[in-house]
Design a protein around this motif. Structure first.
Motif, PDB file in Angstrom:
ATOM      1  N   ASP A  35       0.820  -1.203   0.000  1.00 15.52           N
ATOM      2  CA  ASP A  35       0.000   0.000   0.000  1.00 15.52           C
ATOM      3  C   ASP A  35       0.859   1.261   0.000  1.00 15.52           C
ATOM      4  O   ASP A  35       0.380   2.333  -0.369  1.00 15.52           O
ATOM      5  N   ALA A  36       2.101   1.136   0.426  1.00 16.48           N
ATOM      6  CA  ALA A  36       3.029   2.264   0.405  1.00 16.48           C
ATOM      7  C   ALA A  36       4.450   1.727   0.237  1.00 16.48           C
ATOM      8  O   ALA A  36       4.825   0.740   0.878  1.00 16.48           O
ATOM      9  N   THR A  37       5.215   2.378  -0.623  1.00 13.25           N
ATOM     10  CA  THR A  37       6.602   2.009  -0.869  1.00 13.25           C
ATOM     11  C   THR A  37       7.456   3.257  -0.687  1.00 13.25           C
ATOM     12  O   THR A  37       7.190   4.295  -1.303  1.00 13.25           O
ATOM     13  N   LEU A  38       8.468   3.155   0.159  1.00 14.48           N
ATOM     14  CA  LEU A  38       9.269   4.313   0.531  1.00 14.48           C
ATOM     15  C   LEU A  38      10.750   4.027   0.318  1.00 14.48           C
ATOM     16  O   LEU A  38      11.208   2.893   0.523  1.00 14.48           O
ATOM     17  N   ALA A  39      11.501   5.069  -0.054  1.00  9.85           N
ATOM     18  CA  ALA A  39      12.953   4.953  -0.205  1.00  9.85           C
ATOM     19  C   ALA A  39      13.603   6.175   0.435  1.00  9.85           C
ATOM     20  O   ALA A  39      13.536   7.276  -0.111  1.00  9.85           O
TER      21      ALA A  39
ATOM     22  N   GLY B 253      -3.686   3.311  -6.297  1.00 11.44           N
ATOM     23  CA  GLY B 253      -4.145   4.167  -5.212  1.00 11.44           C
ATOM     24  C   GLY B 253      -3.178   4.232  -4.062  1.00 11.44           C
ATOM     25  O   GLY B 253      -3.367   5.040  -3.136  1.00 11.44           O
ATOM     26  N   GLY B 254      -2.141   3.387  -4.078  1.00  6.40           N
ATOM     27  CA  GLY B 254      -1.133   3.399  -3.027  1.00  6.40           C
ATOM     28  C   GLY B 254      -0.128   4.518  -3.232  1.00  6.40           C
ATOM     29  O   GLY B 254      -0.123   5.204  -4.256  1.00  6.40           O
TER      30      GLY B 254
ATOM     31  N   GLY C 279       3.939  10.449  -4.414  1.00  5.91           N
ATOM     32  CA  GLY C 279       2.962  10.390  -5.486  1.00  5.91           C
ATOM     33  C   GLY C 279       2.068   9.179  -5.335  1.00  5.91           C
ATOM     34  O   GLY C 279       2.351   8.265  -4.545  1.00  5.91           O
ATOM     35  N   VAL C 280       1.011   9.142  -6.090  1.00  2.94           N
ATOM     36  CA  VAL C 280       0.020   8.071  -6.009  1.00  2.94           C
ATOM     37  C   VAL C 280       0.149   7.187  -7.247  1.00  2.94           C
ATOM     38  O   VAL C 280       0.283   7.667  -8.362  1.00  2.94           O
TER      39      VAL C 280
ATOM     40  N   GLY D 299      10.532   3.137 -11.020  1.00  2.00           N
ATOM     41  CA  GLY D 299       9.561   2.326 -11.757  1.00  2.00           C
ATOM     42  C   GLY D 299       9.231   1.037 -11.032  1.00  2.00           C
ATOM     43  O   GLY D 299       8.066   0.598 -11.005  1.00  2.00           O
ATOM     44  N   GLU D 300      10.227   0.414 -10.437  1.00  2.00           N
ATOM     45  CA  GLU D 300      10.003  -0.799  -9.652  1.00  2.00           C
ATOM     46  C   GLU D 300       9.172  -0.497  -8.407  1.00  2.00           C
ATOM     47  O   GLU D 300       8.288  -1.281  -8.026  1.00  2.00           O
ATOM     48  N   MET D 301       9.437   0.629  -7.769  1.00  2.00           N
ATOM     49  CA  MET D 301       8.643   1.017  -6.606  1.00  2.00           C
ATOM     50  C   MET D 301       7.177   1.185  -7.000  1.00  2.00           C
ATOM     51  O   MET D 301       6.276   0.755  -6.271  1.00  2.00           O
ATOM     52  N   ARG D 302       6.946   1.781  -8.150  1.00  2.00           N
ATOM     53  CA  ARG D 302       5.570   1.933  -8.629  1.00  2.00           C
ATOM     54  C   ARG D 302       4.946   0.569  -8.914  1.00  2.00           C
ATOM     55  O   ARG D 302       3.786   0.323  -8.575  1.00  2.00           O
TER      56      ARG D 302
END
Length: 252
Positions: free
Chosen positions: A98-102, A126-127, A250-251, A117-120
């Motif tokens: 639901d959320a990816t952070l770096a 909607g995450g 971003g979403v 792109g991989e994080m997306r």
């Protein structure tokens, strides 16, 4: 470069640890407290610790390409899933989180566009996808005083000011190019107190990270001059060092 977890924590952890809750506020905005989240490029686990505190260990996954860091983060958070992997090849299925952070990672990616792109890819529709990088380009990062002194002594040294994400707007451009929506970017500032100049300076001598490697490469007389310049600028202490990072979100 970052092979010794304890040395890295002593060097950059003193700034990235207080940054973590500020960045988590950005990266978890609108994300449910039971949502599954991913820490990309977790290092020894400064952001991982904050995510575990907020989401619970069972909802947190983390990756890092350095085995030493993976071992340290896994030991500190046994309930989380911590794996060795690069940002450019995340070992997770599409739409897993639901959320990816770096935190403080994009500028070290071999392919920043591919990493974002991989994080997306691994984030659900909607995450939220988020990243932050110190303001090396704007001169307000935690290493900016060091780099000013080094460049005054040896102008041919390459600093971190041109690394991806190190300038205002860099992360926004990467996020938009990756197809993220509702992208915004904000500065996050932390302040760290140091009792003496030596307490601040000592970790620079550990040979950790880009700064440590650059300092070790200088001649002994150049090293001495760098220390002289920094002591003249900062004094013997106590003093407070402020540091700013650019954070974009971003979403999917």
């Amino acid at each position: 470069m970052f092979e010794v977890a304890d040395a890295y924590i002593s060097f950059m952890g003193r700034f990235s640890t207080p940054l973590a809750p500020l960045f988590a506020d950005v990266g978890l905005a609108g994300v449910a407290p039971t949502a599954a989240v991913l820490d990309v490029g977790c290092g020894p686990g400064m952001l991982t610790a904050e995510l575990v505190r907020r989401q619970g260990a069972s909802q947190v996954s983390a990756v890092d390409p350095v085995a030493t860091f993976v071992t340290a983060a896994a030991a500190a958070h046994p309930g989380a899933v911590v794996r060795q992997a690069s940002a450019e090849a995340l070992p997770f299925a599409d739409e897993s989180f639901d959320a990816t952070l770096a935190q403080l990672v994009v500028h070290f990616m071999t392919d920043p566009a591919g990493g974002v792109g991989e994080m997306r890819r691994v984030t659900r529709p909607g995450g939220r996808v988020s990243a932050c990088v110190w303001d090396h380009g704007g001169g307000t990062g935690p290493l900016s005083a060091f780099w000013r002194a080094v460049l005054a002594v040896e102008s041919t040294v390459t600093d971190e000011s041109s690394l991806p994400g190190s300038n205002a707007g860099d992360l926004t451009a990467l996020f938009l190019a990756a197809g993220l929506h509702e992208v915004s970017e904000v500065p996050l500032t932390v302040a760290v107190d140091f009792p003496t100049f030596d307490a601040w300076w000592e970790p620079y001598t550990f040979g950790v990270g880009t700064a440590g490697v650059a300092f070790e490469a200088l001649k002994p007389d150049q090293q001495d001059r760098v220390v002289e310049l920094l002591r003249a600028e900062l004094g013997d202490g106590p003093f407070t060092m402020s540091a700013t990072a650019w954070a974009a979100t971003g979403v999917r």
